[in-house]
Design an enzyme around this catalytic site. Sequence first.
Site, PDB file in Angstrom:
ATOM      1  N   VAL A  82      42.106  34.534 -58.560  1.00 59.00           N
ATOM      2  CA  VAL A  82      40.881  35.000 -57.921  1.00 59.00           C
ATOM      3  C   VAL A  82      39.740  33.999 -58.054  1.00 59.00           C
ATOM      4  O   VAL A  82      38.604  34.296 -57.678  1.00 59.00           O
ATOM      5  CB  VAL A  82      40.444  36.361 -58.513  1.00 59.00           C
ATOM      6  CG1 VAL A  82      41.497  37.404 -58.253  1.00 59.00           C
ATOM      7  CG2 VAL A  82      40.153  36.248 -60.008  1.00 59.00           C
ATOM      8  N   THR A 415      36.895  39.460 -52.723  1.00 58.76           N
ATOM      9  CA  THR A 415      36.840  38.560 -51.574  1.00 58.76           C
ATOM     10  C   THR A 415      37.330  37.160 -51.894  1.00 58.76           C
ATOM     11  O   THR A 415      37.849  36.468 -51.021  1.00 58.76           O
ATOM     12  CB  THR A 415      35.398  38.468 -51.040  1.00 58.76           C
ATOM     13  OG1 THR A 415      34.527  38.063 -52.099  1.00 58.76           O
ATOM     14  CG2 THR A 415      34.935  39.803 -50.497  1.00 58.76           C
ATOM     15  N   CYS A 416      37.154  36.716 -53.135  1.00 63.31           N
ATOM     16  CA  CYS A 416      37.567  35.353 -53.469  1.00 63.31           C
ATOM     17  C   CYS A 416      39.079  35.195 -53.444  1.00 63.31           C
ATOM     18  O   CYS A 416      39.587  34.070 -53.368  1.00 63.31           O
ATOM     19  CB  CYS A 416      37.021  34.953 -54.833  1.00 63.31           C
ATOM     20  SG  CYS A 416      37.395  36.129 -56.139  1.00 63.31           S
ATOM     21  N   ALA A 417      39.829  36.308 -53.503  1.00 61.10           N
ATOM     22  CA  ALA A 417      41.290  36.229 -53.497  1.00 61.10           C
ATOM     23  C   ALA A 417      41.905  36.964 -52.309  1.00 61.10           C
ATOM     24  O   ALA A 417      43.130  37.086 -52.240  1.00 61.10           O
ATOM     25  CB  ALA A 417      41.850  36.812 -54.787  1.00 61.10           C
TER      26      ALA A 417
END
Length: 449
Positions: A82, A415-417
Amino acid sequence: MRHCGEVGGLRQEWWMLSDEEAAYLHSAFPHDQEVIDHMVLQCPECLSVNFPGTEQSLVVNKGGKMTSVSGKLMREQDYRAVTRHVSDACTDVPLTSVPVRVSAVESAAAARMVAATPAAEEGGEDPAGGEEDAYVHAPHGLFPSPFAAEGEGCSKVLSHFAFLGRLMGKALLDQRPVDLPLSLPFFKRMVGVGLCADDIALIDPPLHTALRNMRALAARHAEAAAGGGEEGALEGELLLDGCRVSDLCLDFTMPGKPDVELVPGGRDRAVTLSNLGEYADCVTNMTLVGGVHRQFAAFEGGFNEVFPMRHLRVFSPEELEHHIRGDMEAWNAEMLRSSIKPDHGFHEQSLPILWLVQIMSDMDRKERRLFMRFITGSPTLPAGGLRKLNPRLTVVRKEAEAPLTPDDYLPSVMTCANYLKLPDYSCLGTMRDRLLTAMREGQLSFLLS
């Protein structure tokens, strides 16, 4: 934010925070504490940072170990997937643990900076308070507006185009789509294709229609004059939209821009039936060439700072638009099934996964953009569509805590992953309702992260 040394000393340390990390830092900071000892995870290669935590709170540093509010020991490996790196080469690189002391004042300051950043929200309220002048409305796509050869603010406008060129060049180099609705003629200029009068129809259809009517009337006038027609009689017979040309009170300046002269002394030169064709040609040239060549020169100069724009000539305008603006293909069930990775409680034949595929297949373009912004932070997809999303869209089961049931929860995301945590809803209708609510209410916030 202060770095905690191995022997207990403190030194001031500044971090460059993305909007995502700053917003999460504030939303997950324990609201009943003024200061916490935290553990930041940092990539030793690209120096990207991650503030580890859970849905409830940031982890705390207890004896050099990352500990959640419930007392669970968290591992560095849990956060590798992530962590969003600057370079794709850093994927799965072990992260370095950096002990820091974070205050509530610092987390609040970071949140204020994020809140002060202007952003256009999909389907949301106007953050400028409804001031129409705060935004450009270009339903047919963005294209430079002609301006005078010399005028106030010219240098500022050109610096903005140079910045836009750098941005576009970097986005292409890093393969990151930019949600910027440029018009097709803009992409034509980027790949070295010349523009013609018909391209105005792709920028300003009403202007194109007016110029076409002017040229047709000018041709009729030339034909009638060649046949011996008297100018005074022709003036009353040949009308433009039911009006005499002289009654329109036009001069040789750009429509709507009286400060932009089409020819030297244009403000003092009236448009007549005999020079109507010349006027239409001058407006066309000013719209596509003369009034915008400095903006495009500044744009190309900025772009060339990243890599030579001439290399884009291998693309067609449509191909370049696809690479810059991202994929806008419609979704179907087969494509979605091959693009979604079920995990942690779900498999490909799980009923919630099948329902999710059905809901996504029925989404219109606006809903697809809302969904992707909720999941990834960006409303657009890279070239190649959902299949090319990296990391892959992963859907996991979100457990309910008694006495609540899954129907009491909204979906949440990382959202980052590209990570969707989906409750095991009781029916398709409930899932659709909860997902649409999360998509609309979870924009530009970390309440559902």
